[in-house]
Design a protein around this motif. Structure first.
Motif, PDB file in Angstrom:
ATOM      1  N   THR A  68       0.842  -1.220   0.301  1.00 12.83           N
ATOM      2  CA  THR A  68      -0.065   0.012   0.201  1.00 12.83           C
ATOM      3  C   THR A  68       1.068   0.937   0.189  1.00 12.83           C
ATOM      4  O   THR A  68       0.405   2.703  -0.260  1.00 12.83           O
ATOM      5  N   ARG A  69       2.068   1.118  -0.420  1.00 14.17           N
ATOM      6  CA  ARG A  69       3.245   2.187   0.144  1.00 14.17           C
ATOM      7  C   ARG A  69       3.968   2.245  -0.825  1.00 14.17           C
ATOM      8  O   ARG A  69       4.959   1.619  -1.346  1.00 14.17           O
ATOM      9  N   PRO A  70       3.692   3.319  -2.066  1.00 11.73           N
ATOM     10  CA  PRO A  70       4.186   3.121  -3.502  1.00 11.73           C
ATOM     11  C   PRO A  70       5.156   3.182  -3.272  1.00 11.73           C
ATOM     12  O   PRO A  70       6.872   2.672  -3.978  1.00 11.73           O
ATOM     13  N   ASP A  71       6.222   4.173  -2.832  1.00 12.46           N
ATOM     14  CA  ASP A  71       7.415   4.550  -2.046  1.00 12.46           C
ATOM     15  C   ASP A  71       8.276   3.215  -2.116  1.00 12.46           C
ATOM     16  O   ASP A  71       9.306   2.620  -2.455  1.00 12.46           O
ATOM     17  N   GLU A  72       7.670   2.457  -1.202  1.00 13.15           N
ATOM     18  CA  GLU A  72       7.936   1.090  -0.129  1.00 13.15           C
ATOM     19  C   GLU A  72       8.876   0.106  -2.016  1.00 13.15           C
ATOM     20  O   GLU A  72       9.511  -0.981  -2.710  1.00 13.15           O
ATOM     21  N   VAL A  73       7.278  -0.181  -2.926  1.00 11.68           N
ATOM     22  CA  VAL A  73       7.318  -0.653  -3.797  1.00 11.68           C
ATOM     23  C   VAL A  73       7.979  -0.507  -4.493  1.00 11.68           C
ATOM     24  O   VAL A  73       8.720  -0.999  -5.479  1.00 11.68           O
ATOM     25  N   ASP A  74       8.122   0.741  -4.708  1.00 16.17           N
ATOM     26  CA  ASP A  74       9.381   1.675  -5.693  1.00 16.17           C
ATOM     27  C   ASP A  74      10.990   1.155  -5.897  1.00 16.17           C
ATOM     28  O   ASP A  74      11.547   0.517  -6.379  1.00 16.17           O
ATOM     29  N   ALA A  75      11.057   1.197  -4.082  1.00 15.81           N
ATOM     30  CA  ALA A  75      12.258   0.867  -3.400  1.00 15.81           C
ATOM     31  C   ALA A  75      12.574  -0.193  -3.638  1.00 15.81           C
ATOM     32  O   ALA A  75      14.120  -0.055  -4.452  1.00 15.81           O
ATOM     33  N   ALA A 129       2.781  -6.642 -10.920  1.00 12.48           N
ATOM     34  CA  ALA A 129       3.562  -7.191 -12.029  1.00 12.48           C
ATOM     35  C   ALA A 129       3.764  -5.752 -13.325  1.00 12.48           C
ATOM     36  O   ALA A 129       4.920  -5.688 -14.322  1.00 12.48           O
ATOM     37  N   LYS A 130       3.430  -4.875 -13.451  1.00 10.55           N
ATOM     38  CA  LYS A 130       3.982  -3.281 -14.049  1.00 10.55           C
ATOM     39  C   LYS A 130       5.213  -2.848 -13.299  1.00 10.55           C
ATOM     40  O   LYS A 130       6.033  -2.831 -14.868  1.00 10.55           O
ATOM     41  N   GLN A 131       5.441  -3.041 -12.439  1.00 11.55           N
ATOM     42  CA  GLN A 131       6.516  -2.553 -11.981  1.00 11.55           C
ATOM     43  C   GLN A 131       8.393  -3.541 -12.287  1.00 11.55           C
ATOM     44  O   GLN A 131       9.502  -3.626 -13.288  1.00 11.55           O
TER      45      GLN A 131
END
Length: 256
Positions: A68-75, A129-131
């Motif tokens: 739910t935290r985009p910053d963590e997924v991005d990292a 999946a997008k990442q």
């Protein structure tokens, strides 16, 4: 290298909570075949339970990831890009619903609870999946975990039935969209296993007992059983399998 050898296959596994997690069984089986792993944990509270398992599995990356935290997924994906330069497989093994909504009737579920369950349990697959897509330069395999409650009404599965049905539908659409890039997307529909996520279901012990009694193989299911299928599906030997929901439940799904 054989079609089922995972040597140098690099993958991200999201959803290990403890040794009873389906994601852990999958990680074990993949590691046994030579796969290289990146493993995430939900938060600081979960880390002490997951870190020893990640160390045991020789995980090359161990990172926080609350979906739910985009910053963590991005990292997470930034670290994978920098460390490996690419990705061969992704395993999404996440499910959540607020307890009050999970244990109540579907008709009584709150709007916010339903949306939260759908976001974490289903839409997070699309976000991951997008990442993963641009990192799977030579194709890859994406897996998620489902349950027969997506196909038929199962007592006490309640809110998660429609959520898992949406997840299985998403698998088919993602398989359609990512197929031209040689990225396969499948779901594993596991029989009831005493995981942490399942412990929130009312009378879950009775559900396990019923499944064991009525399944043709008539024996308990383990996370290792699920892991064996996961290892097969991320291997090159499963190159032409996509858009499927494959059952590992002792044959229970085949009974009336």
């Amino acid at each position: 290298m054989t079609r089922f050898d995972l040597s140098n296959k690099k993958g991200l596994i999201v959803g290990i909570a403890n040794e009873q997690s389906l994601a852990y069984g999958s990680a074990q089986a993949i590691r046994e075949q030579g796969g290289r792993l990146a493993i995430t944990y939900l938060n600081d509270k979960a880390r002490p339970h997951v870190e020893p398992l990640a160390n045991e599995l020789g995980s090359e990356l161990f990172l926080p990831c609350n979906v739910t935290r985009p910053d963590e997924v991005d990292a997470v994906f930034t670290q994978i890009r920098e460390h490996w330069g690419g990705l061969d497989f992704l395993i999404h093994s996440i499910a959540y619903a607020p307890l009050a909504d999970l244990q109540g009737r579907l008709i009584d579920s709150s709007r916010d609870g339903f949306l939260e369950a759908m976001d974490i349990s289903c839409h997070s697959l699309m976000r991951l999946a997008k990442q993963a897509e641009p990192l799977m330069k030579d194709g890859g395999s994406i897996l998620t975990m489902s349950y027969i409650g997506a196909e038929r009404a199962v007592a006490n599965y309640n809110l998660m039935g429609p959520v898992k049905a949406a997840l299985e539908s998403a698998v088919r659409y993602l398989a359609h969209e990512l197929g031209p890039r040689d990225i396969r997307v499948n779901a594993i529909s596991a029989g009831p296993v005493a995981t942490r996520a399942a412990s929130g279901l009312a009378d879950f012990e009775k559900l396990i007992e019923r499944a064991n009694q009525h399944a043709p193989l008539n024996r308990p299911l383990s996370v290792a059983d699920v892991g064996s299928l996961a290892a097969f599906l991320v291997a090159d030997g499963a190159y032409s399998i996509t858009g499927e929901t494959l059952h590992v439940d002792g044959g229970y799904h085949a009974r009336d």
